[in-house]
Design a protein around this motif. Structure first.
Motif, PDB file in Angstrom:
ATOM      1  N   GLY A  87       0.822  -1.208   0.000  1.00 27.37           N
ATOM      2  CA  GLY A  87       0.000   0.000   0.000  1.00 27.37           C
ATOM      3  C   GLY A  87       0.853   1.254   0.000  1.00 27.37           C
ATOM      4  N   ALA A  88       1.871   1.282   0.859  1.00 28.34           N
ATOM      5  CA  ALA A  88       2.769   2.434   0.904  1.00 28.34           C
ATOM      6  C   ALA A  88       3.556   2.569  -0.391  1.00 28.34           C
ATOM      7  CB  ALA A  88       3.714   2.300   2.096  1.00 28.34           C
ATOM      8  N   ALA A  89       4.038   1.447  -0.918  1.00 25.90           N
ATOM      9  CA  ALA A  89       4.791   1.484  -2.178  1.00 25.90           C
ATOM     10  C   ALA A  89       3.924   1.997  -3.317  1.00 25.90           C
ATOM     11  CB  ALA A  89       5.319   0.091  -2.504  1.00 25.90           C
ATOM     12  N   SER A  90       2.672   1.591  -3.331  1.00 26.94           N
ATOM     13  CA  SER A  90       1.750   2.046  -4.370  1.00 26.94           C
ATOM     14  C   SER A  90       1.499   3.538  -4.263  1.00 26.94           C
ATOM     15  CB  SER A  90       0.431   1.267  -4.264  1.00 26.94           C
ATOM     16  OG  SER A  90      -0.427   1.565  -5.338  1.00 26.94           O
ATOM     17  N   ALA A  91       1.364   4.034  -3.045  1.00 18.74           N
ATOM     18  CA  ALA A  91       1.167   5.475  -2.838  1.00 18.74           C
ATOM     19  C   ALA A  91       2.396   6.251  -3.288  1.00 18.74           C
ATOM     20  CB  ALA A  91       0.875   5.754  -1.365  1.00 18.74           C
ATOM     21  N   MET A  92       3.578   5.752  -2.949  1.00 17.37           N
ATOM     22  CA  MET A  92       4.819   6.407  -3.359  1.00 17.37           C
ATOM     23  C   MET A  92       4.943   6.425  -4.882  1.00 17.37           C
ATOM     24  SD  MET A  92       7.193   4.562  -0.464  1.00 17.37           S
ATOM     25  CE  MET A  92       8.760   4.998  -1.217  1.00 17.37           C
ATOM     26  N   ALA A  93       4.613   5.298  -5.511  1.00 17.76           N
ATOM     27  CA  ALA A  93       4.712   5.210  -6.966  1.00 17.76           C
ATOM     28  C   ALA A  93       3.706   6.129  -7.650  1.00 17.76           C
ATOM     29  CB  ALA A  93       4.493   3.765  -7.411  1.00 17.76           C
ATOM     30  N   ALA A  94       2.509   6.223  -7.092  1.00 16.10           N
ATOM     31  CA  ALA A  94       1.494   7.100  -7.678  1.00 16.10           C
ATOM     32  C   ALA A  94       1.939   8.553  -7.641  1.00 16.10           C
ATOM     33  CB  ALA A  94       0.173   6.924  -6.935  1.00 16.10           C
ATOM     34  N   ALA A  95       2.503   8.963  -6.516  1.00 21.33           N
ATOM     35  CA  ALA A  95       2.997  10.332  -6.398  1.00 21.33           C
ATOM     36  C   ALA A  95       4.150  10.586  -7.368  1.00 21.33           C
ATOM     37  CB  ALA A  95       3.440  10.599  -4.961  1.00 21.33           C
ATOM     38  N   ALA A  96       5.047   9.598  -7.513  1.00 20.17           N
ATOM     39  CA  ALA A  96       6.180   9.743  -8.431  1.00 20.17           C
ATOM     40  C   ALA A  96       5.715   9.890  -9.873  1.00 20.17           C
ATOM     41  CB  ALA A  96       7.113   8.537  -8.292  1.00 20.17           C
ATOM     42  N   MET A 101      -5.283   8.237  -2.932  1.00 22.50           N
ATOM     43  CA  MET A 101      -6.126   7.269  -3.629  1.00 22.50           C
ATOM     44  C   MET A 101      -5.485   5.883  -3.621  1.00 22.50           C
ATOM     45  SD  MET A 101      -7.882   9.132  -6.924  1.00 22.50           S
ATOM     46  CE  MET A 101      -6.685  10.423  -7.282  1.00 22.50           C
ATOM     47  N   ALA A 102      -4.189   5.845  -3.928  1.00 18.34           N
ATOM     48  CA  ALA A 102      -3.502   4.549  -4.008  1.00 18.34           C
ATOM     49  C   ALA A 102      -3.507   3.839  -2.665  1.00 18.34           C
ATOM     50  CB  ALA A 102      -2.065   4.760  -4.494  1.00 18.34           C
ATOM     51  N   LEU A 103      -3.196   4.563  -1.599  1.00 15.80           N
ATOM     52  CA  LEU A 103      -3.184   3.948  -0.276  1.00 15.80           C
ATOM     53  C   LEU A 103      -4.594   3.612   0.180  1.00 15.80           C
ATOM     54  CD1 LEU A 103      -1.494   3.048   2.126  1.00 15.80           C
ATOM     55  CD2 LEU A 103      -1.620   5.381   3.023  1.00 15.80           C
ATOM     56  N   GLY A 104      -5.541   4.490  -0.106  1.00 10.18           N
ATOM     57  CA  GLY A 104      -6.926   4.230   0.275  1.00 10.18           C
ATOM     58  C   GLY A 104      -7.502   3.003  -0.412  1.00 10.18           C
ATOM     59  N   ASN A 105      -7.098   2.770  -1.663  1.00 10.89           N
ATOM     60  CA  ASN A 105      -7.595   1.595  -2.388  1.00 10.89           C
ATOM     61  C   ASN A 105      -7.121   0.284  -1.791  1.00 10.89           C
ATOM     62  OD1 ASN A 105      -8.881   3.279  -4.176  1.00 10.89           O
ATOM     63  ND2 ASN A 105      -7.368   3.068  -5.798  1.00 10.89           N
ATOM     64  N   SER A 163      -3.210   3.810 -12.203  1.00 13.99           N
ATOM     65  CA  SER A 163      -4.594   4.290 -12.336  1.00 13.99           C
ATOM     66  C   SER A 163      -4.846   5.503 -11.444  1.00 13.99           C
ATOM     67  CB  SER A 163      -5.580   3.163 -11.993  1.00 13.99           C
ATOM     68  OG  SER A 163      -5.415   2.740 -10.652  1.00 13.99           O
ATOM     69  N   CYS A 164      -4.281   5.504 -10.263  1.00 12.73           N
ATOM     70  CA  CYS A 164      -4.468   6.643  -9.352  1.00 12.73           C
ATOM     71  C   CYS A 164      -3.746   7.885  -9.857  1.00 12.73           C
ATOM     72  CB  CYS A 164      -3.999   6.280  -7.949  1.00 12.73           C
ATOM     73  SG  CYS A 164      -5.043   5.045  -7.141  1.00 12.73           S
ATOM     74  N   ALA A 165      -2.556   7.704 -10.446  1.00 13.92           N
ATOM     75  CA  ALA A 165      -1.851   8.834 -11.044  1.00 13.92           C
ATOM     76  C   ALA A 165      -2.658   9.412 -12.199  1.00 13.92           C
ATOM     77  CB  ALA A 165      -0.464   8.398 -11.519  1.00 13.92           C
ATOM     78  N   ASP A 193      -2.853  12.885   4.523  1.00 15.67           N
ATOM     79  CA  ASP A 193      -2.428  12.654   5.905  1.00 15.67           C
ATOM     80  C   ASP A 193      -3.454  11.817   6.668  1.00 15.67           C
ATOM     81  OD1 ASP A 193      -0.156  14.063   5.458  1.00 15.67           O
ATOM     82  OD2 ASP A 193      -0.784  15.879   6.499  1.00 15.67           O
ATOM     83  N   GLU A 194      -4.738  12.096   6.432  1.00 12.39           N
ATOM     84  CA  GLU A 194      -5.787  11.359   7.139  1.00 12.39           C
ATOM     85  C   GLU A 194      -5.881   9.913   6.652  1.00 12.39           C
ATOM     86  OE1 GLU A 194      -9.534  13.380   7.351  1.00 12.39           O
ATOM     87  OE2 GLU A 194      -8.590  15.344   7.590  1.00 12.39           O
ATOM     88  N   VAL A 195      -5.608   9.702   5.373  1.00 10.50           N
ATOM     89  CA  VAL A 195      -5.582   8.329   4.852  1.00 10.50           C
ATOM     90  C   VAL A 195      -4.457   7.538   5.520  1.00 10.50           C
ATOM     91  CG1 VAL A 195      -5.271   6.891   2.806  1.00 10.50           C
ATOM     92  CG2 VAL A 195      -6.596   9.005   2.650  1.00 10.50           C
ATOM     93  N   ILE A 196      -3.312   8.188   5.669  1.00  8.21           N
ATOM     94  CA  ILE A 196      -2.175   7.528   6.332  1.00  8.21           C
ATOM     95  C   ILE A 196      -2.522   7.199   7.787  1.00  8.21           C
ATOM     96  CG2 ILE A 196       0.223   7.823   7.076  1.00  8.21           C
ATOM     97  CD1 ILE A 196       0.591   9.640   4.597  1.00  8.21           C
ATOM     98  N   ASP A 197      -3.151   8.148   8.466  1.00  6.95           N
ATOM     99  CA  ASP A 197      -3.556   7.908   9.853  1.00  6.95           C
ATOM    100  C   ASP A 197      -4.561   6.771   9.942  1.00  6.95           C
ATOM    101  OD1 ASP A 197      -3.555  11.467  10.720  1.00  6.95           O
ATOM    102  OD2 ASP A 197      -1.929  10.009  10.557  1.00  6.95           O
ATOM    103  N   ALA A 198      -5.471   6.724   8.974  1.00  5.69           N
ATOM    104  CA  ALA A 198      -6.459   5.635   8.960  1.00  5.69           C
ATOM    105  C   ALA A 198      -5.770   4.291   8.748  1.00  5.69           C
ATOM    106  CB  ALA A 198      -7.484   5.888   7.859  1.00  5.69           C
ATOM    107  N   MET A 199      -4.749   4.274   7.897  1.00  7.25           N
ATOM    108  CA  MET A 199      -3.995   3.037   7.679  1.00  7.25           C
ATOM    109  C   MET A 199      -3.342   2.560   8.971  1.00  7.25           C
ATOM    110  SD  MET A 199      -0.670   1.730   7.022  1.00  7.25           S
ATOM    111  CE  MET A 199       0.412   2.816   6.112  1.00  7.25           C
TER     112      MET A 199
END
Length: 323
Positions: free
Chosen positions: A205-214, A232-236, A266-268, A282-288
């Protein structure tokens, strides 16, 4: 008294029952279509007015045609429409789904036509690269934990095909990695990157979020769009458990690297098209972090629950233990 009013008598003589019914039904259908396809799902007073009008016409029809076999049909037709209108307003408020979804779809299509999204042969290369890198990790070859060994295939999968195709030079890739590292550091600080603490959502999940931002940064996305892509990536992948069969980073870890990679793409694309995310990053990360803390220990890299606990998973574990 109502039925003896002059205007009612005139109405009774000039307009017949079928005309009134058809006109009212068309009026109600028009209201429903307007409410459904407009960004604001209508006004409460409009629906209330139509309900009052329907009530008067219903009383008129009942009085006019008390013994008609079709009376119940008229009542249903006239009474159902405003009820549907009210239910629509209560259910969707001022966000009518049809137009809202259609606009988001158009945003993505327009972004693709303008060259601001990824597709074609790229997705095939992403899949292959994610599998190759994750398998290298399973074979104990050299990999880069990004952010962990179990999720090492996600970032290379989305970036290397672009570098090979000449769509991003070395400097651009380095900048994208810098952006990814920034988001990864925030996730590590606010939550965790360890599957033993937060499940697979913390790794893939974290890797996907990092990749989406990149990816978003590579296409010229704003910081806000990069954050939306990461959210979006982490939330998915929120709630994704860590359940390695036989305790090895093979099943289902390798395939989940592919999922994380495609999810990032897809999120990018959505973020670059202007599609926002309801929950801030930030709130998605906290929810994770909260979800990870609530997970059973059997679902946090112990190889006990999830796929590891299935009959086939247990058999594989027995074979691995014997060998």
């Amino acid at each position: 008294m109502f039925f003896r009013l002059p205007v009612v008598r005139f109405f009774n003589r000039v307009i017949n029952r079928a005309t009134v019914t058809v006109a009212l039904v068309l009026l109600q259908i028009g209201w429903l279509l307007w409410a459904f396809f407009s960004l604001t799902a209508g006004k409460v007073w409009v629906n209330a007015g139509l309900n009052v009008l329907s009530l008067f016409i219903t009383l008129y029809l009942v009085r006019k045609d008390e013994n008609s076999d079709y009376k119940i049909i008229w009542l249903v037709l006239i009474g159902l429409m405003p009820l549907l209108g009210g239910a629509l307003y209560l259910a969707f408020g001022n966000k009518a789904p049809a137009k809202y979804l259609r606009e988001r779809m158009q945003k993505v299509e327009q972004a693709h036509q303008a060259g601001r999204s990824y597709g074609g042969d790229y997705l095939a290369e992403v899949t292959a690269e994610a599998l190759k890198t994750a398998e290298c990790n399973a074979c104990m070859k050299r990999i880069v934990a990004a952010p962990t060994a179990g999720s090492c295939g996600v970032l290379p999968a989305v970036l290397l095909p672009l570098a090979r195709a000449g769509e991003a030079d070395e400097e651009a890739i380095c900048e994208a990695l810098y952006v990814a590292a920034g988001f990864g550091q925030v996730i590590a600080a606010r939550a965790t990157l360890a599957g033993a603490e937060g499940g697979c959502q913390a790794e893939v999940g974290a890797a996907s979020a990092m990749a989406a931002a990149a990816l978003c940064h590579l296409k010229g996305g704003t910081p806000e769009q990069c954050a939306a892509a990461a959210a979006m990536a982490l939330g998915n992948l929120l709630g994704l458990v860590c359940d390695p069969v036989a305790g090895l980073v093979e099943v289902p870890c390798i395939k989940r690297n592919v999922v994380g990679s495609v999810n990032a793409v897809s999120c990018a694309n959505m973020a670059l098209a202007g599609v926002d995310y309801a929950i801030p990053c930030d709130e998605v990360i906290d929810a994770m972090a909260e979800v990870g803390n609530a997970m059973s220990k059997d679902l946090r890299e112990t190889g006990i629950g999830g796929l590891a606990g299935t009959p086939t998973g247990c058999k594989i574990a027995e074979i691995v233990t014997m060998s």
